[in-house]
Design an enzyme around this catalytic site. Structure first.
Site, PDB file in Angstrom:
ATOM      1  N   LYS A 109      41.692  32.167  37.992  1.00 49.17           N
ATOM      2  CA  LYS A 109      40.478  32.207  37.343  1.00 49.17           C
ATOM      3  C   LYS A 109      39.857  30.380  37.623  1.00 49.17           C
ATOM      4  O   LYS A 109      40.277  29.741  37.800  1.00 49.17           O
ATOM      5  CB  LYS A 109      40.525  32.352  35.706  1.00 49.17           C
ATOM      6  N   ARG A 113      47.917  39.947  33.729  1.00 47.38           N
ATOM      7  CA  ARG A 113      46.873  40.565  34.652  1.00 47.38           C
ATOM      8  C   ARG A 113      46.925  39.659  35.683  1.00 47.38           C
ATOM      9  O   ARG A 113      46.229  38.714  35.684  1.00 47.38           O
ATOM     10  CB  ARG A 113      45.555  41.018  34.070  1.00 47.38           C
TER      11      ARG A 113
END
Length: 295
Positions: free
Chosen positions: A231, A265
């Site tokens: 991210k 995830r």
């Protein structure tokens, strides 16, 4: 710390039971989109998506999360018709190809309903069922598991100017409220997974604060899913592009495990499997030290 709930470490997802007593579960990301931030365009064909799903299962994925609408910052929504066109054939094919449970990443009740019929057993809703009031009924009637995630704003605008007075307190309050709303709509508590929404309407300091204080969410009594793979906040720290964030992701995953995350995830399944196993082993001994009084 090891995740536990008062009624046992389990999630009911249709005919599946997800257990968290041994280690956090690995949720492999499979985006069948042209524009997702990390793997957009790589798995748009049914054949490539099935091959990728099989690879992730071989590498240790416990769940495959399939998405057909990008939620990266600045992304535009797609129509339900287009999302269904991209998603359903892949869900059907992957369901036939692997034995692990399938999750579908969508905010649309019509898409969720069709995906569950095609074999998905978890609905991963980044809006926590706020975008589509019909979502709660789909989850309740199907018995699917549901991920309720916090997001400030919508994907197109969420990163423009997110603001919080107390990020942990506000995200905690939101998730507690959505948990209550879901139960009032007939969704069993054991179907529900919570997600603090790292990267969704949060600045660097917000993401780091949430990650460092994930254990503050344990009193909600439900498993916590954390999506931190590759991210933007990792890129900000390291000044690295999306494809060069493996070690930064590993560090964040290790911290998430130590803080009690029950599900991770991830994109890089094989590498993060080793990170999770190692961090879990250390966390178990940390728990043991805290439990045993010093002589």
């Amino acid at each position: 710390m090891t995740f536990q709930t008062s009624d046992g470490p389990v999630v009911k997802a249709a005919h599946h039971r997800l257990h968290f007593s041994e280690r956090p579960l690995l949720v492999g990301v499979l985006n069948v989109t042209p524009d997702s931030f990390s793997d957009g365009g790589l798995y748009e064909s049914q054949e490539s998506a099935v091959a990728r799903a099989r690879q992730m299962v071989e590498e240790g994925a416990d769940i495959i999360d399939i998405g057909a609408e990008s939620s990266r910052p600045g992304s535009e929504p797609v129509s339900e018709t287009e999302e269904l066109r991209r998603l359903i054939p892949v869900v059907e094919a992957v369901h036939d190809a692997v034995s692990v449970p399938l999750s579908v990443d969508t905010t649309k009740s019509g898409v969720a309903r069709r995906a569950v019929q095609a074999g998905a057993v978890i609905v991963n809703d980044i809006s926590a069922m706020t975008f589509d009031p019909g979502m709660a009924r789909v989850v309740s009637e199907s018995g699917a598991g549901v991920v309720l995630m916090h997001m400030q704003g919508i994907p197109r605008t969420m990163q423009r100017a997110p603001r919080y007075d107390d990020i942990v307190k506000e995200v905690h309050a939101f998730l507690a409220d959505r948990l209550q709303v879901a139960e009032a709509a007939g969704i069993s508590r054991k179907q529900i997974i919570l997600d603090p929404g790292i990267g969704f309407g949060k600045l660097l300091e917000h993401n780091l604060t949430l990650l460092a204080q994930l254990s503050m969410f344990s009193n909600l009594g439900r498993p916590l899913l954390v999506g931190i793979s590759r991210k933007g906040f990792i890129g900000q720290i390291l000044q690295r592009s999306v494809g060069d964030r493996l070690f930064g992701t590993a560090a964040a995953v290790a911290i998430a495990v130590q803080q009690g995350a029950a599900m991770l995830r991830i994109h890089d399944v094989a590498a993060m499997r080793d990170v999770v196993r190692t961090a879990t082993a250390i966390s178990h001994y940390t728990d043991r030290v805290h439990e045993v009084p010093h002589a």
